[in-house]
Design a protein around this motif. Structure first.
Motif, short mmCIF file in Angstrom:
data_model
loop_
_atom_site.label_atom_id
_atom_site.label_comp_id
_atom_site.label_asym_id
_atom_site.label_seq_id
_atom_site.Cartn_x
_atom_site.Cartn_y
_atom_site.Cartn_z
N PHE A 252 -45.73 25.89 -54.41
CA PHE A 252 -46.62 25.95 -53.25
C PHE A 252 -46.68 27.38 -52.70
N GLU A 253 -47.84 27.76 -52.25
CA GLU A 253 -48.03 29.10 -51.69
C GLU A 253 -47.49 29.15 -50.26
N MET A 254 -46.40 29.93 -50.08
CA MET A 254 -45.77 29.98 -48.76
C MET A 254 -45.72 31.39 -48.18
N THR A 255 -46.53 32.29 -48.73
CA THR A 255 -46.48 33.67 -48.22
C THR A 255 -47.02 33.77 -46.78
N SER A 256 -48.00 32.98 -46.46
CA SER A 256 -48.52 32.97 -45.07
C SER A 256 -48.61 31.53 -44.59
N PRO A 257 -47.45 30.92 -44.35
CA PRO A 257 -47.46 29.49 -43.97
C PRO A 257 -48.10 29.26 -42.60
N LEU A 258 -48.70 28.07 -42.44
CA LEU A 258 -49.23 27.67 -41.14
C LEU A 258 -48.07 27.09 -40.33
N GLU A 259 -47.81 27.67 -39.15
CA GLU A 259 -46.66 27.24 -38.36
C GLU A 259 -47.08 26.31 -37.23
N SER A 260 -46.24 25.34 -36.97
CA SER A 260 -46.40 24.48 -35.81
C SER A 260 -45.00 24.07 -35.35
N TYR A 261 -44.96 23.42 -34.20
CA TYR A 261 -43.66 23.07 -33.62
C TYR A 261 -43.65 21.60 -33.23
N ILE A 262 -42.46 21.03 -33.31
CA ILE A 262 -42.29 19.63 -32.90
C ILE A 262 -41.28 19.59 -31.76
N TYR A 263 -41.65 18.90 -30.69
CA TYR A 263 -40.76 18.73 -29.53
C TYR A 263 -40.32 17.27 -29.49
N GLN A 264 -39.03 17.06 -29.63
CA GLN A 264 -38.50 15.69 -29.65
C GLN A 264 -37.45 15.52 -28.55
N VAL A 265 -37.52 14.39 -27.87
CA VAL A 265 -36.56 14.09 -26.80
C VAL A 265 -36.03 12.67 -26.98
N THR A 266 -34.73 12.51 -26.81
CA THR A 266 -34.13 11.18 -26.70
C THR A 266 -33.62 11.02 -25.27
N TYR A 267 -34.13 10.01 -24.58
CA TYR A 267 -33.76 9.79 -23.18
C TYR A 267 -32.55 8.85 -23.10
N SER A 268 -31.94 8.82 -21.93
CA SER A 268 -30.71 8.03 -21.77
C SER A 268 -30.97 6.53 -21.83
N ASP A 269 -32.21 6.09 -21.71
CA ASP A 269 -32.50 4.66 -21.87
C ASP A 269 -32.83 4.32 -23.33
N GLY A 270 -32.65 5.30 -24.23
CA GLY A 270 -32.86 5.05 -25.66
C GLY A 270 -34.29 5.32 -26.12
#
Length: 302
Positions: A252-270
């Motif tokens: 796979f061509e990875m010289t100029s990868p498309l970047e994104s971010y994932i925000y994940q949270v686990t709360y105290s109620d599960g």
């Protein structure tokens, strides 16, 4: 005088529903807002921060109007972060109860995926709302404050108002009943019925609802995971055989990868929250909303 060409039963239903929304649910949520220091938006609130209806966008960009929104940091001039969305309704009969439950819960659930601070989703229902419909609401992790029809009818009757009738009542008799109802349903009478309903429900019921909202909003993040995702440029094939051959030794061509971010949270109620964003600034905005709610709820408990 009511329009006798219109359904008098429908007219009466609207009057009861409007009263329930303004005189019972709105003050109930204002009590929540006062205890938890939140701004309560509804159609009964005039604010320069918005025009017309109470509308919020979901993750797909759909604009949806809500009966009530609890906002952290909101004011007449400024829209805050949404921490709760609430729908309400009055139903005289059981017909289509499950459809109503499905519609309202379906309207609320996307907000949980859209806003990390939208921790409380609720329905404040009154009237005939069947057990399967109530179970459906609860199965979707949506809070239900339920006032049975008998209590509504009693509250009105103890204030000298008849608002229920046999299903087979003739239309002209129904129209007479509604005309009498309207002539007596003054602002003072609306307040009187509200107080009577509160007395029938009991103070503990109101207090426990406020506590439920607070408990839900107090389920704070226990783990936050930030993920940087890098996607290659797509490799395209015009046949299944070509894709099969590529997968024998893929590159796979990875010289100029498309970047994104994932925000994940686990709360105290599960419960969990996850959202993908395209840049660091959006990631910071998401986190700042969580940070603000956490600080607010911790301050309330000090």
């Amino acid at each position: 005088m009511i329009n006798r060409n219109a359904s008098s039963g429908h007219k009466l239903g609207q009057l009861i529903g409007d009263w329930y929304e303004e005189y019972f649910v709105f003050p109930l949520l204002q009590e929540v807002g006062k205890k938890l220091k939140l701004f309560v938006d509804s159609r009964f609130v005039t604010r320069t921060a918005r025009n017309g209806r109470v509308v919020w966008e979901d993750l797909d960009g759909n604009s949806v109007d809500y009966d009530y929104v609890l906002e952290l940091g909101g004011s007449e001039e400024k829209v805050g972060s949404p921490v709760g969305f609430v729908e309400c309704f009055w139903r005289r009969g059981t017909r289509h109860s499950k459809d109503k439950a499905r519609d309202d819960s379906g309207k609320l659930m996307p907000m949980r995926e859209t806003y990390p601070t939208a921790r409380f989703l609720g329905i404040v229902a009154a009237g005939d709302f069947t057990q399967p419909a109530r179970a459906l609401v609860r199965s979707r992790n949506i809070d239900l404050f339920y006032v049975p029809k008998e209590k509504i009818v009693t509250a009105f009757s103890e204030c000298g108002l008849i608002m229920d009738y046999p299903d087979k009542l003739a239309e002209n008799e129904k129209a007479d009943l509604v005309e009498t109802f309207i002539s007596s349903f003054t602002v003072d009478k609306k307040g009187e019925v509200q107080k009577r309903l509160h007395r029938l429900l009991g103070k503990a019921t109101i207090i426990s609802y406020v506590d439920r909202v607070k408990a839900t909003l107090s389920a704070l993040p226990q783990e936050i995971r930030l993920v940087l995702r890098q996607d290659s440029m797509p490799v395209c094939f015009e046949s299944v055989a070509s894709a099969t051959a590529f997968l024998q030794d893929p590159t796979f061509e990875m010289t100029s990868p498309l970047e994104s971010y994932i925000y994940q949270v686990t709360y105290s109620d599960g419960s969990e929250f996850e959202q993908s964003v395209s840049c660091l600034e959006e990631l910071r905005i998401l986190h700042s909303q969580i940070e603000r709610l956490t600080h607010h709820m911790n301050t309330l408990c000090d």
